[in-house]
Scaffold this active site. Structure first.
Site, PDB file in Angstrom:
ATOM      1  N   ASN A   1       0.862  -1.184   0.000  1.00 30.17           N
ATOM      2  CA  ASN A   1       0.000   0.000   0.000  1.00 30.17           C
ATOM      3  C   ASN A   1       0.898   1.234   0.000  1.00 30.17           C
ATOM      4  OD1 ASN A   1      -1.856   2.014   0.452  1.00 30.17           O
ATOM      5  ND2 ASN A   1      -2.316   1.400   2.570  1.00 30.17           N
TER       6      ASN A   1
ATOM      7  N   LYS B   1       0.046   4.267  -0.307  1.00 35.12           N
ATOM      8  CA  LYS B   1      -0.654   5.439   0.255  1.00 35.12           C
ATOM      9  C   LYS B   1      -0.443   6.672  -0.645  1.00 35.12           C
ATOM     10  CE  LYS B   1       0.076   3.385   4.722  1.00 35.12           C
ATOM     11  NZ  LYS B   1      -0.074   3.488   6.154  1.00 35.12           N
TER      12      LYS B   1
ATOM     13  N   HIS C   1      -9.482   0.600   4.833  1.00 38.08           N
ATOM     14  CA  HIS C   1      -8.216   0.881   5.505  1.00 38.08           C
ATOM     15  C   HIS C   1      -8.482   1.844   6.665  1.00 38.08           C
ATOM     16  CE1 HIS C   1      -4.181   2.288   6.325  1.00 38.08           C
ATOM     17  NE2 HIS C   1      -3.744   1.198   5.717  1.00 38.08           N
TER      18      HIS C   1
ATOM     19  N   GLU D   1      -7.045   4.356   7.703  1.00 40.17           N
ATOM     20  CA  GLU D   1      -6.918   5.792   7.390  1.00 40.17           C
ATOM     21  C   GLU D   1      -8.176   6.308   6.690  1.00 40.17           C
ATOM     22  OE1 GLU D   1      -3.130   5.416   5.429  1.00 40.17           O
ATOM     23  OE2 GLU D   1      -2.253   4.831   7.346  1.00 40.17           O
TER      24      GLU D   1
ATOM     25  N   GLU E   1      -5.131  -5.308  10.549  1.00 42.58           N
ATOM     26  CA  GLU E   1      -4.120  -4.279  10.734  1.00 42.58           C
ATOM     27  C   GLU E   1      -4.393  -3.516  12.028  1.00 42.58           C
ATOM     28  OE1 GLU E   1      -2.323  -2.987   6.753  1.00 42.58           O
ATOM     29  OE2 GLU E   1      -4.218  -1.922   6.932  1.00 42.58           O
TER      30      GLU E   1
ATOM     31  N   GLY F   1       2.432   2.117  10.609  1.00 45.14           N
ATOM     32  CA  GLY F   1       3.322   3.258  10.424  1.00 45.14           C
ATOM     33  C   GLY F   1       4.031   3.707  11.692  1.00 45.14           C
TER      34      GLY F   1
ATOM     35  N   SER G   1       3.606  -2.288  10.280  1.00 49.38           N
ATOM     36  CA  SER G   1       5.064  -2.289  10.471  1.00 49.38           C
ATOM     37  C   SER G   1       5.709  -3.638  10.150  1.00 49.38           C
ATOM     38  CB  SER G   1       5.426  -1.830  11.889  1.00 49.38           C
ATOM     39  OG  SER G   1       4.968  -0.506  12.090  1.00 49.38           O
TER      40      SER G   1
END
Ligand code: PEP
Length: 248
Positions: free
Chosen positions: A9, A11, A93, A95, A165, A171, A211
């Site tokens: 991904n 992003k 996701h 985000e 996730e 991240g 991560s």
């Protein structure tokens, strides 16, 4: 049997020359393997990246809209994505859930339109830190699945790819331990089995994201219920991404 998948991904990272360079490197570095490799670039790059594809990866999108076409400024439809070579999309996701207010109910609509259009998707789920600290992560993730996926029938469900996730690991450089990840993956498979039967649950692919990097991929992927990874930061460097794929 579940598929083996490693997906990157990207992003909202990389300008076009950097994206093309990364793909050039992946075209050189990726070897034939039984791992399904997918890259999710910003959707602007789906067409050129599809044209540059030498066959070792698929190109997907990080987002798509539920309508077929029309007056939805800024959005893209599944038929448009397919027309430029995109074969799969991310749904839910964290985000998108956090910054764009995507709810479980809206994600259910995305799931339905993807299935109607025969468009593969990776459904992302995972808990924030405060939920993990309260010990309620299993209830939280189960509800995400129940509200967006569990209305499907068994035949539809067996093709679903889920990415677990944990938000506190995305991240941040903090990876869930293999034990924490496997525990959640095992739970996810057992909830799918309770609802759709064991045969379906065994076919559902469950990826870990958060991560994941060359140094921890092998340990994570060796867990019984971890079928691969959704990789953020480490997918932006071809050497790291290909090392993660080779970790299988
Ligand atoms: C992600 O955003 O899907 C992700 C897993 O990011 P990272 O690998 O950078 O934690």
């Amino acid at each position: 049997m579940a598929q083996k998948i490693v997906a990157g991904n990207w992003k909202m990272n990389l300008e076009s020359d950097e994206a093309f360079q990364l793909i050039d490197e992946l075209n050189t570095e990726l070897e034939e393997s039984d791992v399904r490799v997918i890259v999710f670039p910003p959707s602007l790059y789906v067409l050129p990246l599809s044209k540059m594809n030498k066959g070792s990866y698929e190109v997907g999108v990080q987002n798509f809209y539920t309508a077929e076409s029309g007056a939805y400024t800024g959005e893209i439809a599944i038929d448009q994505i397919k027309s430029v070579g995109g074969s799969i999309g991310l749904i839910g996701h964290s985000e998108r859930r956090e910054y764009f207010n995507e709810t479980n109910a809206f994600l259910k609509e995305k799931v339905d339109v993807a299935i109607e259009k025969d468009f593969d998707f990776i459904f992302c789920c995972g808990e924030p830190l405060e939920i993990r600290e309260s010990g309620k992560q299993a209830d939280f993730v189960k509800l995400q699945l129940e509200e967006s996926l569990f209305h499907l029938n068994a035949k539809q469900m067996e093709d679903v790819i889920i990415a677990y996730e944990p938000i506190w690991a995305i991240g941040t450089g903090v990876t869930a331990t293999a034990e924490q990840a496997e525990m959640m993956h095992k739970d996810i498979r057992s909830w799918v089995a309770d609802k759709f039967g064991q045969e379906t649950a065994d076919k559902v692919t469950i990826l870990y994201g958060g991560s994941c990097k060359p140094g921890n991929a092998e340990e994570l992927f060796s867990c019984a219920n971890i079928d691969g990874g959704l990789i953020g930061g480490a997918s932006l460097k071809s050497t790291d991404f290909s090392a993660i794929i080779k970790a299988f």
